[in-house]
Design a protein around this motif. Structure first.
Motif, mmCIF file in Angstrom:
data_model
loop_
_atom_site.group_PDB
_atom_site.id
_atom_site.type_symbol
_atom_site.label_atom_id
_atom_site.label_comp_id
_atom_site.label_asym_id
_atom_site.label_seq_id
_atom_site.Cartn_x
_atom_site.Cartn_y
_atom_site.Cartn_z
ATOM 1 N N UNK A 86 19.525 51.961 56.284
ATOM 2 C CA UNK A 86 19.107 50.573 56.081
ATOM 3 C C UNK A 86 19.741 49.643 57.110
ATOM 4 N N UNK A 87 20.871 50.049 57.661
ATOM 5 C CA UNK A 87 21.515 49.277 58.720
ATOM 6 C C UNK A 87 20.892 49.606 60.082
ATOM 7 N N UNK A 88 20.716 50.891 60.325
ATOM 8 C CA UNK A 88 20.346 51.358 61.662
ATOM 9 C C UNK A 88 18.856 51.213 61.978
ATOM 10 N N UNK A 89 18.006 51.642 61.068
ATOM 11 C CA UNK A 89 16.576 51.724 61.385
ATOM 12 C C UNK A 89 15.926 50.385 61.757
ATOM 13 N N UNK A 90 16.192 49.296 61.039
ATOM 14 C CA UNK A 90 15.587 48.027 61.457
ATOM 15 C C UNK A 90 16.032 47.592 62.856
ATOM 16 N N UNK A 91 17.294 47.818 63.188
ATOM 17 C CA UNK A 91 17.788 47.433 64.510
ATOM 18 C C UNK A 91 17.116 48.249 65.610
#
Length: 200
Positions: A86-91
């Motif tokens: 949830x932290x990595x994928x949107x970025x």
């Protein structure tokens, strides 16, 4: 102006995907490397370091994210893995969109995404290329990596969509348990086909 044909390039650990990605570059196709982007975002000064440290205390330092510590914290914990994603994928999605914008005039653009199927990324590409090799070859290659163990390899593979399923869902399959020349020729054929707007 027409948009590029978006090609998802994927394959399980140890299948030779990075080698094949370079072959696509050699054929003139722009390649967005999701793994490299994650390394950059988690590296020294990376914009995800603070958020990762907040969720997983003790996994970062002056050099950014300590991947070994972070891996140990999430690999066998589904909830922790989802929190990290949830932290990595949107970025990564933001960076991928910017990459696509910067190559809008290319006939094809390749998204090199190890977890293409696992993250639902297959829904946002036009064609899928899966890199594959025999299980024994995959295992031998992976166990040669620094810090890799049989238990870690098995845990990683358990989280990935089975190779047989990936191949069944692919438009093209590139084998890497053959000579490098044969693999390179296969990539060139796929690129020619994609530039011609064909699907297999």
């Amino acid at each position: 102006m027409s948009m590029p044909l978006i090609v998802g390039l994927t394959g399980s650990i140890g299948m030779g995907k990075s080698t094949v990605a370079q072959m696509f570059r050699d054929c003139g196709a722009p390649v967005f490397d999701a793994d490299a982007e994650v390394h950059r975002l988690q590296g020294p000064g990376g914009r995800l370091v603070t958020a990762i440290e907040a969720h997983f205390p003790g996994t970062t330092g002056a050099g950014g994210v300590d991947r070994a510590k972070l891996g140990a914290a999430v690999l066998r914990d589904d909830a922790a893995m989802k929190a990290l994603e949830a932290i990595v994928h949107p970025a990564v999605g933001v960076e991928r969109a910017a990459f696509l914008d910067s190559h809008a005039g290319a006939p094809i653009v390749v998204f090199d995404v190890p977890l293409l199927f696992e993250t639902g990324g297959d829904a946002s590409v036009n064609r899928i290329v899966v890199v594959s090799a025999a299980p024994a070859v995959q295992r031998t290659r992976t166990l040669q990596r620094p810090g890799m163990t049989a238990a870690k390899f098995d845990a990683i593979v358990a989280r990935q969509t089975p190779d047989a399923e990936k191949r069944a869902r692919a438009d093209f399959v590139i084998a890497t348990d053959i000579s490098i020349e044969e693999t390179r020729a296969a990539v060139a054929r796929v690129v020619a086909c994609l530039r011609g707007g064909e699907a297999r």
